[in-house]
Design a protein around this motif. Structure first.
Motif, PDB file in Angstrom:
ATOM      1  N   PHE A   1       0.836  -1.210   0.000  1.00 29.67           N
ATOM      2  CA  PHE A   1       0.000   0.000   0.000  1.00 29.67           C
ATOM      3  C   PHE A   1       0.865   1.252   0.000  1.00 29.67           C
ATOM      4  N   PHE A   2       1.839   1.292   0.891  1.00 24.89           N
ATOM      5  CA  PHE A   2       2.672   2.494   0.973  1.00 24.89           C
ATOM      6  C   PHE A   2       3.529   2.662  -0.282  1.00 24.89           C
ATOM      7  N   MET A   3       4.000   1.533  -0.819  1.00 25.75           N
ATOM      8  CA  MET A   3       4.832   1.608  -2.016  1.00 25.75           C
ATOM      9  C   MET A   3       4.010   2.173  -3.182  1.00 25.75           C
ATOM     10  N   LEU A   4       2.773   1.735  -3.296  1.00 25.53           N
ATOM     11  CA  LEU A   4       1.930   2.228  -4.388  1.00 25.53           C
ATOM     12  C   LEU A   4       1.587   3.706  -4.165  1.00 25.53           C
ATOM     13  N   THR A   5       1.389   4.086  -2.902  1.00 26.08           N
ATOM     14  CA  THR A   5       1.147   5.498  -2.610  1.00 26.08           C
ATOM     15  C   THR A   5       2.343   6.325  -3.052  1.00 26.08           C
ATOM     16  N   LEU A   6       3.530   5.821  -2.720  1.00 30.71           N
ATOM     17  CA  LEU A   6       4.759   6.516  -3.099  1.00 30.71           C
ATOM     18  C   LEU A   6       4.822   6.702  -4.612  1.00 30.71           C
ATOM     19  N   CYS A   7       4.502   5.635  -5.338  1.00 26.30           N
ATOM     20  CA  CYS A   7       4.644   5.692  -6.798  1.00 26.30           C
ATOM     21  C   CYS A   7       3.561   6.545  -7.458  1.00 26.30           C
ATOM     22  N   LEU A   8       2.367   6.574  -6.853  1.00 29.72           N
ATOM     23  CA  LEU A   8       1.248   7.221  -7.532  1.00 29.72           C
ATOM     24  C   LEU A   8       0.992   8.645  -7.043  1.00 29.72           C
ATOM     25  N   ALA A   9       1.689   9.073  -5.989  1.00 29.03           N
ATOM     26  CA  ALA A   9       1.423  10.396  -5.436  1.00 29.03           C
ATOM     27  C   ALA A   9       1.653  11.461  -6.500  1.00 29.03           C
ATOM     28  N   ASN A  10       0.853  12.505  -6.457  1.00 26.09           N
ATOM     29  CA  ASN A  10       1.085  13.598  -7.408  1.00 26.09           C
ATOM     30  C   ASN A  10       1.663  14.818  -6.707  1.00 26.09           C
ATOM     31  N   ASN A  11       2.131  14.615  -5.467  1.00 26.32           N
ATOM     32  CA  ASN A  11       2.752  15.725  -4.768  1.00 26.32           C
ATOM     33  C   ASN A  11       3.813  15.187  -3.822  1.00 26.32           C
ATOM     34  N   PHE A  12       4.700  16.076  -3.408  1.00 33.22           N
ATOM     35  CA  PHE A  12       5.837  15.645  -2.607  1.00 33.22           C
ATOM     36  C   PHE A  12       5.407  15.110  -1.244  1.00 33.22           C
ATOM     37  N   LEU A  13       4.354  15.697  -0.676  1.00 34.77           N
ATOM     38  CA  LEU A  13       4.001  15.323   0.681  1.00 34.77           C
ATOM     39  C   LEU A  13       3.429  13.908   0.744  1.00 34.77           C
ATOM     40  N   LEU A  14       2.530  13.603  -0.184  1.00 34.29           N
ATOM     41  CA  LEU A  14       1.961  12.257  -0.197  1.00 34.29           C
ATOM     42  C   LEU A  14       3.052  11.241  -0.525  1.00 34.29           C
ATOM     43  N   MET A  15       3.957  11.639  -1.419  1.00 34.32           N
ATOM     44  CA  MET A  15       5.085  10.771  -1.739  1.00 34.32           C
ATOM     45  C   MET A  15       5.906  10.508  -0.479  1.00 34.32           C
TER      46      MET A  15
ATOM     47  N   LEU B   1       2.814  20.348  -5.249  1.00 32.78           N
ATOM     48  CA  LEU B   1       2.295  19.534  -6.346  1.00 32.78           C
ATOM     49  C   LEU B   1       3.366  19.370  -7.407  1.00 32.78           C
ATOM     50  N   PHE B   2       3.529  18.122  -7.890  1.00 36.46           N
ATOM     51  CA  PHE B   2       4.547  17.873  -8.908  1.00 36.46           C
ATOM     52  C   PHE B   2       4.329  18.767 -10.117  1.00 36.46           C
ATOM     53  N   SER B   3       3.084  18.787 -10.612  1.00 35.26           N
ATOM     54  CA  SER B   3       2.838  19.472 -11.880  1.00 35.26           C
ATOM     55  C   SER B   3       3.230  20.945 -11.788  1.00 35.26           C
TER      56      SER B   3
ATOM     57  N   GLY C   1      14.436   5.396  -4.313  1.00 35.25           N
ATOM     58  CA  GLY C   1      15.323   6.541  -4.520  1.00 35.25           C
ATOM     59  C   GLY C   1      15.509   6.825  -6.002  1.00 35.25           C
ATOM     60  N   VAL C   2      15.699   5.756  -6.778  1.00 37.58           N
ATOM     61  CA  VAL C   2      15.866   5.916  -8.221  1.00 37.58           C
ATOM     62  C   VAL C   2      14.602   6.524  -8.816  1.00 37.58           C
ATOM     63  N   TYR C   3      13.462   5.975  -8.370  1.00 38.19           N
ATOM     64  CA  TYR C   3      12.190   6.489  -8.866  1.00 38.19           C
ATOM     65  C   TYR C   3      12.053   7.971  -8.542  1.00 38.19           C
ATOM     66  N   MET C   4      12.448   8.330  -7.314  1.00 35.43           N
ATOM     67  CA  MET C   4      12.286   9.723  -6.897  1.00 35.43           C
ATOM     68  C   MET C   4      13.133  10.653  -7.773  1.00 35.43           C
ATOM     69  N   VAL C   5      14.364  10.237  -8.050  1.00 34.67           N
ATOM     70  CA  VAL C   5      15.216  11.074  -8.886  1.00 34.67           C
ATOM     71  C   VAL C   5      14.607  11.199 -10.292  1.00 34.67           C
ATOM     72  N   ALA C   6      14.102  10.068 -10.805  1.00 35.21           N
ATOM     73  CA  ALA C   6      13.498  10.129 -12.136  1.00 35.21           C
ATOM     74  C   ALA C   6      12.259  11.023 -12.127  1.00 35.21           C
ATOM     75  N   ARG C   7      11.480  10.900 -11.052  1.00 35.92           N
ATOM     76  CA  ARG C   7      10.248  11.691 -10.964  1.00 35.92           C
ATOM     77  C   ARG C   7      10.560  13.179 -10.935  1.00 35.92           C
ATOM     78  N   THR C   8      11.631  13.538 -10.214  1.00 37.43           N
ATOM     79  CA  THR C   8      11.964  14.956 -10.083  1.00 37.43           C
ATOM     80  C   THR C   8      12.991  15.381 -11.125  1.00 37.43           C
ATOM     81  N   HIS C   9      13.014  14.695 -12.276  1.00 38.19           N
ATOM     82  CA  HIS C   9      14.066  14.982 -13.260  1.00 38.19           C
ATOM     83  C   HIS C   9      14.037  16.437 -13.713  1.00 38.19           C
ATOM     84  N   ALA C  10      12.845  17.050 -13.623  1.00 37.83           N
ATOM     85  CA  ALA C  10      12.794  18.460 -14.038  1.00 37.83           C
ATOM     86  C   ALA C  10      13.718  19.298 -13.157  1.00 37.83           C
ATOM     87  N   LEU C  11      13.794  18.949 -11.874  1.00 44.07           N
ATOM     88  CA  LEU C  11      14.682  19.681 -10.974  1.00 44.07           C
ATOM     89  C   LEU C  11      16.129  19.308 -11.238  1.00 44.07           C
ATOM     90  N   PHE C  12      16.374  17.996 -11.426  1.00 48.73           N
ATOM     91  CA  PHE C  12      17.755  17.561 -11.632  1.00 48.73           C
ATOM     92  C   PHE C  12      18.322  18.137 -12.931  1.00 48.73           C
TER      93      PHE C  12
END
Lengths: 625, 481
Positions: free
Chosen positions: A125-139, A196-198, A259-270
Motif C-alpha cells: 500500500f505504501f509503495m503504491l502510494t509513493l509511486c502514484l502520489a502527485n505531490n511531494f508530501l503524499l510521496m 504539487l509535482f505538476s 530513490g531511483v524512482y524519486m530522482v526520475a520523478r523529479t528529473h525536471a529539478l535535476f
C-alpha cells in the motif's frame, strides 16, 4: 480511471487492515486475504498500463486533506508512463512473492503468520502510494510508510538480537537520509510555493542553479539512504536478517528502488542542476564497483545478493545521473524480476538446508533441487548481462547512455563492474549448486521446495528471461514509452551507429569473461581460489572485511556518539536528570492520582463544596484579567 | 399574526415532530401488553429521521422568531442534526441492552426524545430564560434516564448524585442570570452585549458571567466541576452514559460559544482566562485520573473530562476558526464515545458484570468485529491520524496556535500523548492478551449496524473532513468572533 487508481492503492490497505485487526481470526488463512489483495491490484495495474499506452494520463487532486489557510495538504494521484511502469512492476512481483511466502512462512505461529501478511500488504500500500502520489508530501507519506514496514519486517524475528539490531540500524541510517529529503521538501515549498509535482516542475525553471543544486542534493541524500548508496548503504546487508521473501520484495525488487524512482520523478529539478547529476552518476558508479568487489569474497548467500543489489542500484543511479532516466527505470524494472527471483531461490535453498547460508557448506544442490537451481541460473545470466535475458538490455542501455554522454570513466567503471558481477554470481552458483557436496548431512536432508514456492520461481524466471525484449517493442520500446514523460535524453541515446554495437559487444564479452573465469576457478580450481586468497592476502582481507566501513563508522561516528551519550548523556543527563524527572513525573502522577482519589470521595456534599470553591476561583480569575 | 408577535411554525417543526413521536411512543406503550417485545426504538428512529428531514430544510434559511427568542441559524441546525444522529445511534444501541435488563419500556425512548427537544431549545435560545427552560427539560430527562435500570443500586446512586449536583449547579447558573439581569435589565444575549458596550464591565456583571459559566462547565464536566461525571457515567446504564456524555456536551459547547460570542464578547479578556484555566485543569485531571482506572466506564468518564479540556482550547481561541473546530471536534468526539460506550454495553452483558479493563483480555480472538470497532474508537480517542479524533484535535489546536495560545496548545499536545497510554492499554488487552473466557455476547443487529455507522463516520471525518468543516465554518459566519 480514478476508481481504478483508488482500487490499486486501497485494496492492499484493506487486506492489511483485515489481517491486522482480525489476526486472531485469520491466523493460518491470512494469505486467503493477503494474496488477492495484491493480485487484484496487479490485474488492475495492467489495465491502467494498457490505457496509459493508449496515451491516457491522470493527474488530479482528489481533495485537500488538511485545508489550513494557504498551506493545504493535497491527496492526489498521478498516473503517467513512469508510475504505470512502477505500479505494474511492484504489484506483479509482489503477487508472486506473496504466493511464495505461503510456503516459506509455514513454520510461523498462526498470529505471526497473519502479522507477516498484514505488514507485507501494508508495505505494498505504501509503495503504491509513493509511486502514484502527485505531490511531494503524499510521496513522503509513502516513503516513510515503506520505511516503517521495512523496519518492522527486518525485525520480524525480534527475539533474535541480530534481527532487532538490524532493524534499528536500517531505521537510524534511513533517518539520516530522510532528514535531507525533508529539508529538500521545505526548500521546494519555500522557493516554489507548492508541493504539487505538476506546478513545481512547471515552475522549476525559475530556480537559480544554486538553489536547484542544493535542493536536488538534499533529495539525493534521501535517495542514498533508501536506495543504499555510498555512504548510507551499510544498512542493507544487515537487513537480510528479515525473512527472505521480505528481502526479495522490499530489499531488492521494490522499496530500495524508491530513490531511483524519486530522482526520475523529479528529473525536471535535476535537469536544472548539472552538478547534482554528476554527483548522482559518480556516487552510483562508485557504489556499483565497491559493492561488487565486496560480493567477490563473501560466503553468505543472502549477503552476496544484498551487495549485488547495492551494486545494481548503483547502475540505476548511473543511468539517471547521466540523464538517461528511462534507462535507469528500465534497469529498475528488469532488476525487480531477476533480483526478486534470486532472493526467492536463496530462500528456497535456506528452506531446504534449515537456514544454512554459508556457501562453503553447500555444493551439488542442483541434483536435489533442480527447479531452484536452474531458475537461479536464469536469474544469474540475466544479471550478468548475457543476451537475450533481461539484464543485458537495460544494463547496455545505461552504459551506452553513459558513454554517449561523455562519461567515459563512469562507463569504464560500469563495464568492469559488469565483469565482476558475472564473476561473483557464478562463483555463488558453482559453489552452491554444482561440484561436490561439502557437508554431507546438509546435502542429504536437502529437498526441493513445494510447488507453492517453485511456481513463483518459474514465473519470475520466465519474466527475467523475456522482459528485456520489451526494449525491442515498436516506437522505441519501453525506453521510448518512458521517454514520453521523462523527456528525450539530451545525448540522443539510440542504437544507431556502429559504436553502440561495439559497446554492446564489449559489455557482453565482460559478462562472458566473468562466467568463464568463475567456472575455471571454482569448478576446475585453476587458478585455485584458496591460493589466490593467500597470495593476495591484503586485498582479500580488505574485501572480506567490507573495506572496514562498518568499523570506520563505528570508530568515527557511532562510538563517539555512543561514548558521549554513555558518559555525558546517559550517566549524567539520562540517569540523573531524565530518569530523575521521569521517575519524578511517575511519582507525581501517582501522587496526583492518589490525590484525585481523595477528591473522588463519592459523597455529594464534598462534590458540592468543590463546585463552590471552583466557582469562587473562577470568579477570582475573571476579576484578575 | 396577532399582536405583532412573530409566530412561524416552520423553525419549530423538528421539535414538534420529536414531541409528537415521544407522545405516540408513550401512548402505544400504555395500550400494549407488558410482556410484548417492543419496537419503540425503530418508531423513535423513524421520528428522528422525519425531524432531521425538516431540520435539513431549515439549513441556510435563518430566522428569529417568538419575540426574537428563538433563532434558527446554521449553528442551531447543524447541532440539531448532530443531536438527532446521537439519539438515533442511542436508539440502535438501546433495545438489546434494555431487553437484557428487562426494562425495554416506552418511557425510555420518550425521555431521550424529550431530552433532544430540550437540547434544541438550548441551542436556539436567544434569551437566557428560554435557554434555562431547555436546560431543565434536558436535565430532568437525564436524571430519570440515569436511574432507568432501577433494580441496580449503582444506577440509583448515579441518578441521585446527578439530581442533587445538577440541581446545585442549576441554582448557581440561575443566580448568575439574576446578577446579570440586575445589572443589564435584560436577558437577551444581544441586549447584554449592548449594555456592556455602552456602560463597560462591572464586578457584579463579571460575577454573574462567572456563575453562568460555572453552570456550563458543570454540564460539560470540566474540572474542577467534574466530580460527578465518573460516578454518574460509571453508574448509569452504558447507552445512557454514552448519550449523556455526548449530546449534552455538544449542546452546552454550542451554547457556550453562542453566549460568549453574542452576550459577553466585550468581556473576552476575562472569560478567556477562565476558559484557559478550566481547560488546563480538565486535561490534566482527566488524563491523570484516567491512567489509574480499572473500570472502563470510569476510564471513559475521565477521558471525556479530558476531551472537554481539549475542546475548550478551541473556545479559548475566541475565533470563528476556533468555534468551527469545536463543533467539528464535538461530532468526532460524539461518534467515538458512542461507539466505545456501545461496545461497553455489549461486552458488559446482563447487569453490566464485565466492565473492567481486564474483562477485555483477548476479545479480539473471540469477537474480532467487536474488538476492531472498539480499537477504531479508541484509536480515534487517542488521536491517531486518519481518524476523526486526530482531525478534531488538529483543528482545535491549530485554532489555538492561530490565536497565539501557544502554552495552552503545548499543554494540550503533551496531554494527548499521555492519554494514548490508557486508550492503547485497552487495545493491548484486546489484541495481545490470551482470552480468559468465552465471551457469550448476544449481538443485536441494530447495535452492529450502529457500530458500522460510527466506524464509517470516524474514518470519513478523519480522511475527508472537508464537508463538515466547511459547514461548521459557515455556521460561524455571522459571529462577532
Amino acid at each position: 480511471m480514478m476508481v481504478l487508481i483508488l482500487a490499486v492503492v486501497l485494496i492492499p490497505l484493506l487486506g492489511a487492515t483485515i489481517n491486522g485487526l482480525f489476526c486472531w481470526f485469520t491466523k493460518r488463512k491470512a494469505h486467503i486475504i493477503a494474496v488477492p489483495a495484491i493480485a487484484i491490484p496487479a490485474i488492475v495495474s495492467l489495465i491502467l498500463l494498457a490505457r496509459v499506452l493508449q496515451g491516457e494520463r491522470f493527474d488530479q487532486v482528489l481533495y485537500w486533506w488538511i485545508p489550513l489557510g494557504d498551506f493545504r495538504v493535497p491527496i492526489g494521484f498521478l498516473l503517467d508512463e513512469l508510475s504505470a511502469i512502477m505500479i505494474t512492476t511492484v504489484t506483479f512481483v509482489a503477487t508472486w512473492i506473496h504466493v511464495y511466502s505461503i510456503g516459506y512462512m509455514d513454520h510461523e505461529t498462526p498470529r505471526g503468520y497473519a502479522k507477516y501478511f498484514c505488514y507485507l500488504n501494508l508495505f505494498v500500500f505504501f509503495m503504491l502510494t509513493l509511486c502514484l502520489a502527485n505531490n511531494f508530501l503524499l510521496m513522503f507519506v509513502g516513503w516513510e510508510g515503506v520505511g516503517l514496514c521495512s523496519y518492522l519486517l527486518i525485525g520480524y524475528w525480534y527475539e533474535k538480537a541480530s534481527a532487532a539490531n538490524a532493524g534499528m540500524k536500517a531505521f537510524v541510517v534511513n533517518r539520516i537520509g530522510d532528514f535531507g529529503f525533508m529539508i529538500g521538501l521545505f526548500l521546494i515549498y519555500k522557493h516554489l510555493g507548492t508541493l504539487l509535482f505538476s506546478q513545481a516542475f512547471a515552475s522549476a525553471e525559475q530556480l537559480s542553479v544554486g538553489v536547484a543544486t542544493l535542493i536536488t542534493l538534499l533529495l539525493f541524500t534521501g535517495a542514498t539512504g533508501k536506495s543504499a548508496q555510498i555512504p548510507l548503504y551499510v544498512w542493507l546487508p544487515d537487513a537480510m536478517e528479515g525473512p527472505t521473501p521480505v528481502s526479495s520484495l522490499i530489499h531488492a525488487a521494490t522499496m530500495v528502488t524508491a530513490g531511483v524512482y524519486m530522482v526520475a520523478r523529479t528529473h525536471a529539478l535535476f535537469n536544472m542542476a548539472p552538478l547534482s547529476m554528476e554527483v548522482v552518476a559518480s556516487i552510483g558508479a562508485a557504489t556499483a564497483l565497491m559493492a561488487a568487489t565486496m560480493a567477490l569474497v563473501n560466503n553468505d548467500l543472502k549477503r552476496i545478493l544484498a551487495y549485488s543489489t547495492v551494486s545494481q542500484l548503483g547502475y540505476m543511479f548511473v543511468g539517471v545521473g547521466v540523464g538517461v532516466y528511462a534507462a535507469g527505470i528500465f534497469h529498475l524494472f528488469t532488476h525487480a524480476f531477476f533480483k526478486g527471483l534470486m532472493f526467492l531461490t536463496a530462500g528456497s535453498v535456506m528452506h531446504a538446508l534449515h537456514g544454512e547460508l554459508n556457501l562453503q557448506k553447500m555444493g551439488g544442490l542442483i541434483k536435489k533441487m533442480p527447479i531452484t537451481g536452474w531458475t537461479f541460473v536464469v536469474g544469474a545470466l540475466a544479471i550478468a548481462g548475457i543476451p537475450p535475458l533481461a539484464g543485458f538490455w537495460s544494463k547496455d542501455e545505461i552504459l551506452a547512455g553513459a558513454f554517449m554522454g561523455g562519461h567515459r570513466i563512469i562507463w569504464a567503471v560500469g563495464t568492469f563492474t559488469a565483469f565482476l558481477t558475472a564473476f561473483y554470481m557464478f562463483r555463488l552458483i558453482f559453489l552452491t549448486f554444482f561440484g561436490e557436496p561439502r557437508e554431507k548431512h546438509l546435502y542429504d536432508h536437502a529437498h526441493e521446495s513445494p510447488p507453492v514456492m517453485t511456481i513463483p520461481l518459474i514465473v519470475l524466471a520466465v519474466g527475467s528471461a523475456v522482459v528485456g525484449l520489451l526494449a525491442l517493442a515498436p516506437h522505441g520500446g519501453i525506453v521510448g514509452f518512458l521517454n514520453r514523460t521523462l523527456g528525450e535524453a539530451h545525448e540522443a541515446a539510440g542504437h544507431e551507429g556502429g559504436l553502440t554495437y561495439i559497446l554492446m559487444v564489449i559489455s557482453v564479452a565482460m559478462g562472458v569473461a566473468g562466467v568463464v573465469l568463475a567456472y575455471f576457478m571454482y569448478m576446475k580450481r585453476m587458478p585455485d581460489p584458496v591460493a589466490m586468497a593467500r597470495n593476495f592476502r591484503p586485498v582479500y582481507t580488505l574485501l572480506y572485511n567490507k573495506y572496514y566501513v562498518d568499523e570506520i563508522y563505528f570508530a568515527f561516528i557511532v562510538n563517539p556518539v555512543v561514548g558521549g551519550s554513555r558518559y555525558a548523556l546517559w550517566k549524567f543527563v539520562d540517569v540523573i536528570i531524565i530518569d530523575g524527572a521521569v521517575n519524578g513525573v511517575g511519582r507525581l502522577c501517582r501522587l496526583v492520582g492518589g490525590g484525585l482519589r481523595y477528591i473522588q470521595t463519592g459523597f455529594i456534599p464534598d462534590y458540592a463544596w468543590m463546585i463552590l470553591v471552583g466557582a469562587v476561583v473562577i470568579y477570582w480569575i475573571g476579576r484578575l484579567f | 399574526m396577532t399582536g405583532g408577535i412573530d409566530i412561524s411554525i416552520r423553525p419549530l417543526l423538528p421539535v414538534v415532530v420529536l414531541t409528537v413521536t415521544a407522545v405516540v411512543v408513550l401512548f402505544v406503550d400504555v395500550f400494549s401488553p407488558r410482556e410484548r417485545e417492543s419496537h419503540y426504538g425503530y418508531l423513535g428512529v423513524a421520528g428522528i429521521a422525519l425531524a432531521a428531514w425538516f431540520a435539513l430544510g431549515l439549513w441556510g434559511k435563518g430566522s428569529l422568531t417568538f419575540t426574537q427568542t428563538f433563532i434558527t441559524d446554521k449553528l442551531s441546525v447543524l447541532t440539531t442534526l448532530i443531536y438527532l444522529l446521537i439519539a438515533a445511534l442511542t436508539f440502535l444501541f438501546s433495545p438489546g441492552y434494555l431487553h437484557h435488563e428487562g426494562r425495554n419500556l416506552g418511557e425510555y425512548y420518550a425521555l431521550v426524545l424529550f431530552a433532544v427537544v430540550g437540547l434544541i431549545f438550548m441551542t436556539s435560545a436567544q434569551h437566557l430564560i428560554l435557554f434555562f427552560v431547555g436546560l431543565e427539560v434536558l436535565s430532568i430527562a437525564l436524571y430519570a434516564l440515569a436511574g432507568f435500570v432501577r433494580q441496580r443500586d449503582l444506577c440509583n446512586e448515579a441518578a441521585l448524585k446527578y439530581l442533587f449536583l445538577g440541581g446545585f449547579s442549576s441554582s448557581i447558573l440561575l443566580l448568575g442570570l439574576a446578577f446579570i439581569y440586575s445589572v443589564t435589565d435584560t436577558l437577551y444575549l444581544r441586549g447584554v452585549a449592548s449594555y456592556v458596550v455602552a456602560h463597560g464591565a462591572s464586578s457584579t456583571l463579571i460575577l454573574g458571567m462567572s456563575l453562568v459559566m460555572v453552570g456550563f462547565f458543570f454540564k460539560i464536566s470540566a474540572a474542577p466541576f467534574h466530580a460527578w461525571a465518573p460516578d454518574v457515567y460509571g453508574g448509569a446504564p452504558a447507552p445512557v452514559a454514552g448519550f449523556m456524555a455526548t449530546a449534552a456536551k455538544v449542546a452546552v459547547f454550542a451554547v457556550l460559544l453562542r453566549f460568549l460570542d453574542s452576550a459577553v464578547f466585550p468581556l473576552r479578556s476575562h472569560w478567556m482566562a477562565m476558559v484557559t484555566v478550566v481547560s488546563v485543569l480538565s486535561m490534566v485531571i482527566g488524563n491523570f485520573a484516567a491512567l489509574r482506572q480499572e473500570n472502563i466506564k470510569r476510564m471513559l468518564a475521565y477521558s471525556s473530562i479530558a476531551h472537554a479540556g481539549y475542546a475548550l482550547v478551541g473556545v479559548a481561541a475566541a475565533s470563528r476558526q476556533g468555534g468551527a473546530a469545536v463543533v467539528f471536534y464535538m461530532l468526532a468526539y460524539s461518534l467515538m464515545n458512542l461507539g466505545a460506550f456501545g461496545v461497553v454495553a455489549l461486552v458488559g452483558r446482563q447487569g453490566e458484570g464485565y466492565v473492567n479493563i481486564s474483562d477485555y483480555a483477548g476479545l479480539a480472538a473471540k469477537r474480532p468485529v467487536l474488538a476492531a470497532a472498539m480499537a477504531i474508537c479508541l484509536f480515534s480517542l487517542a488521536g491517531i491520524p486518519g481518524t476523526a479524533g486526530f482531525m478534531g484535535k488538529f483543528y482545535v489546536f491549530a485554532s489555538g496556535v492561530k490565536a497565539n495560545q501557544i502554552p495552552l496548545v503545548v499543554i494540550a499536545v503533551i496531554n494527548s500523548a499521555v492519554a494514548a497510554y490508557y486508550y492503547l492499554r485497552v487495545v493491548y488487552m484486546m489484541y495481545m492478551e490470551e482470552p480468559k473466557e468465552e465471551y457469550q455476547i448476544v449481538f443485536h443487529p441494530a447495535a452492529v449496524f450502529a457500530l458500522l455507522v460510527i466506524v464509517v463516520g470516524i474514518f470519513q471525518l478523519g480522511i475527508i473532513p472537508g464537508g463538515l468543516l466547511s459547514a461548521s465554518y459557515s455556521s460561524f459566519a455571522w459571529f462577532t468572533f
